[in-house]
Design an enzyme around this catalytic site. Structure first.
Site, mmCIF file in Angstrom:
data_model
loop_
_atom_site.group_PDB
_atom_site.id
_atom_site.type_symbol
_atom_site.label_atom_id
_atom_site.label_comp_id
_atom_site.label_asym_id
_atom_site.label_seq_id
_atom_site.Cartn_x
_atom_site.Cartn_y
_atom_site.Cartn_z
ATOM 1 N N ASP A 179 1.663 0.655 5.015
ATOM 2 C CA ASP A 179 2.771 1.598 4.807
ATOM 3 C C ASP A 179 2.789 2.719 5.840
ATOM 4 O OD1 ASP A 179 3.989 0.394 2.602
ATOM 5 O OD2 ASP A 179 2.690 1.416 1.176
ATOM 6 N N ASP B 290 -3.198 -2.367 -6.073
ATOM 7 C CA ASP B 290 -2.157 -1.491 -5.544
ATOM 8 C C ASP B 290 -1.738 -0.455 -6.591
ATOM 9 O OD1 ASP B 290 0.066 -0.845 -3.636
ATOM 10 O OD2 ASP B 290 1.280 -1.628 -5.287
ATOM 11 N N GLU C 189 -6.585 1.412 -4.985
ATOM 12 C CA GLU C 189 -5.687 2.118 -4.065
ATOM 13 C C GLU C 189 -5.266 3.422 -4.749
ATOM 14 O OE1 GLU C 189 -2.155 3.658 -2.710
ATOM 15 O OE2 GLU C 189 -1.596 1.865 -3.821
#
Length: 496
Positions: free
Chosen positions: A394, A294, A341
């Site tokens: 998200d 992430d 990411e």
């Protein structure tokens, strides 16, 4: 090899007791993935969550969420009765998680199971310590932290008595003795979590399904990691953060995103050979087959916000560890199966780091259709070494997003898809087809998009609190018609 998979958080699975778990429904979902021609199941972080219920604000980077322990398995093991579980209040909405109800009931139930487990060991003259020695050292640190936190009525560790807040040796020893049984209760939870997760992951692998996990770049301030290892973070002499994490103003928020996580003291990590990160990577690859890192851009340069700021507007960019961290990871573990990411504010140093590590980055179709510009998220610009998503946890669902964008963007998307004759209620299939047809090595589609659901099924809206991480799928939603349609598309685009 061209592959594909589905994104669905464990919490979003259907189950009998208020939240998705390592239950029979999880095994059924794996069966459905196999039937649908998928090779991957991507999940969100599995750590124990606190206020806000975000899996990206966990109490530990080395522990599992006790909410995911399957109660039906504990019933089969003789640690609970069905009547006890059925009488507990876990909320009555099958489509949304009631976290307060879960919190109020789950630990009461688990304490009953713990007592029976402990008594069974005593009857066999077995030492509980012999059972928990398999846990990671950092997992056991979490169990100690959780026990002390419970002792202090669940307040953050910064509000504990000074001696234990600062982990003075005599205080640590005293609380370990005082709270020995409570510590063991949390160790029991972690044992049950690991036992059930290992069984579920093994079943997935046997069916040809690999698990994609998620490493949040940061840990929560109120966490065992920050309490036990303050030297890892940018803290002052009182163990208070001097700067916190977030990101600058962007499309999600005009004032930026103030995450509040403590920032790393990267110079210290470098001096230790990134020892804590090596442990973290080791733990994650014991849990998962493939890992998404992430906020990858934070390793090239991270956004630092003064700790007392109320928004993210006044942060500054600072240099991250860069390639040195990933060089250490490669030397320690070889070539690992990692996704970067690489979303957010991207700068040349991020692209350089991505080139150095060689990990596939991410392409999100919902970012592609801006009628005023052509950008790298359009499939015609992809190379093979990337992972394509219609959207992430998200983002809004495809149907929700398509309904919310401007008319010009919608017209551009329809023209790009060649979908002028496609009814709007079917438009999500055209985006899915576009992703699967791309040159990308891997495509991951959120289950909500295969189901054609609207904004009511969105997982998370960044920079908001109180209405996220709640959505759950209907038990019969991923039906044979959709499974068959998935499999045909996988076969058509040779994702096998």
């Amino acid at each position: 090899m061209r592959k594909c998979g589905i994104l669905l958080p464990v919490a979003s699975l259907p189950s009998s007791y208020g939240i998705g778990a390592f239950s029979k429904e999880a095994y059924q979902f794996i069966d459905h993935l196999k039937e649908a021609g998928q090779q991957y199941w991507q999940i969100l972080p599995l750590g124990p969550t606190g206020y806000g219920d975000s899996p990206y604000q966990s109490f530990s980077a080395f522990a599992g969420n006790p909410y995911f322990i399957d109660l039906e398995t504990l019933i089969k093991d003789g640690l609970l009765t069905k009547e006890e579980c059925d009488e507990a209040d876990f909320g009555d909405n099958k489509n949304y998680i009631d976290y307060k109800a879960i919190y109020d009931s789950r630990f009461v139930i688990l304490r009953k199971a713990f007592t029976r487990w402990k008594n069974a060991l005593a009857d066999r003259a077995e030492d509980p310590a012999a059972q928990v020695h398999t846990l990671f050292e950092e997992t056991r640190e979490y169990c100690f932290y959780a026990a002390v936190k419970h002792h202090f009525k669940e307040v953050a560790w910064t509000e504990w008595d000074e001696d234990i807040r600062l982990r003075r040796p005599e205080a640590v020893k005293r609380y370990q003795e005082l709270l020995a049984d409570e510590i063991l209760f949390y160790e029991f939870q972690q044992l049950m979590f690991e036992k059930q997760w290992t069984a579920l992951k093994s079943y997935a692998n046997e069916q040809g399904i690999r698990i994609i996990g998620d490493i949040p770049i940061y840990v929560a301030f109120d966490s065992a990691d920050a309490w036990c290892h303050p030297e890892l973070f940018q803290f002052n002499a009182k163990n208070q953060p001097t700067g916190v994490a977030g990101c600058p103003p962007d499309a999600f928020s005009a004032t930026g995103q103030l995450w509040g996580n403590p920032l790393y003291r990267w110079d210290y990590h470098r001096k230790t050979g990134y020892a804590w990160w090596m442990r973290r990577v080791e733990y994650c690859f014991r849990m998962y087959d493939k890992v998404r890192i992430d906020h990858f851009r934070g390793f090239a340069g991270y956004y630092s916000i003064p700790a007392k700021e109320e928004t993210a507007m006044n942060g500054v960019w600072k240099k991250g560890p860069g390639y040195s961290l990933f060089k250490q990871i490669k030397e320690a573990f070889g070539d690992l199966d990692i996704i970067a990411e690489d979303l957010g504010t991207l700068t040349p140093d991020v692209f350089r780091l991505l080139d150095q590590v060689g990990y596939p980055g991410m392409k999100v179709l919902e970012f592609a259709f801006n009628s005023w510009e052509r950008n790298s998220y359009l499939p015609m610009f992809y190379d093979k070494n990337c992972v394509v998503y219609t959207g992430t946890h998200d983002n809004d669902t495809l149907q929700g997003w398509f309904a919310s964008i401007s008319e010009a963007d919608r017209n551009f998307a329809v023209a790009y898809l060649g979908a002028e004759a496609v009814p709007v209620e079917e438009i999500h299939w055209e985006f899915i087809r576009l992703a699967l047809a791309s040159v990308a090595d891997l495509v991951i589609i959120p289950l909500q998009d295969y189901l054609g659901l609207g904004s009511e099924a969105r997982i998370n809206t960044p920079s908001t609190l109180g209405d996220n991480w709640k959505w759950r799928m209907d038990a019969d939603a991923f039906d044979q018609e959709i499974i068959e349609r998935c499999r045909k598309l996988c076969n058509l685009y040779e994702r096998k």
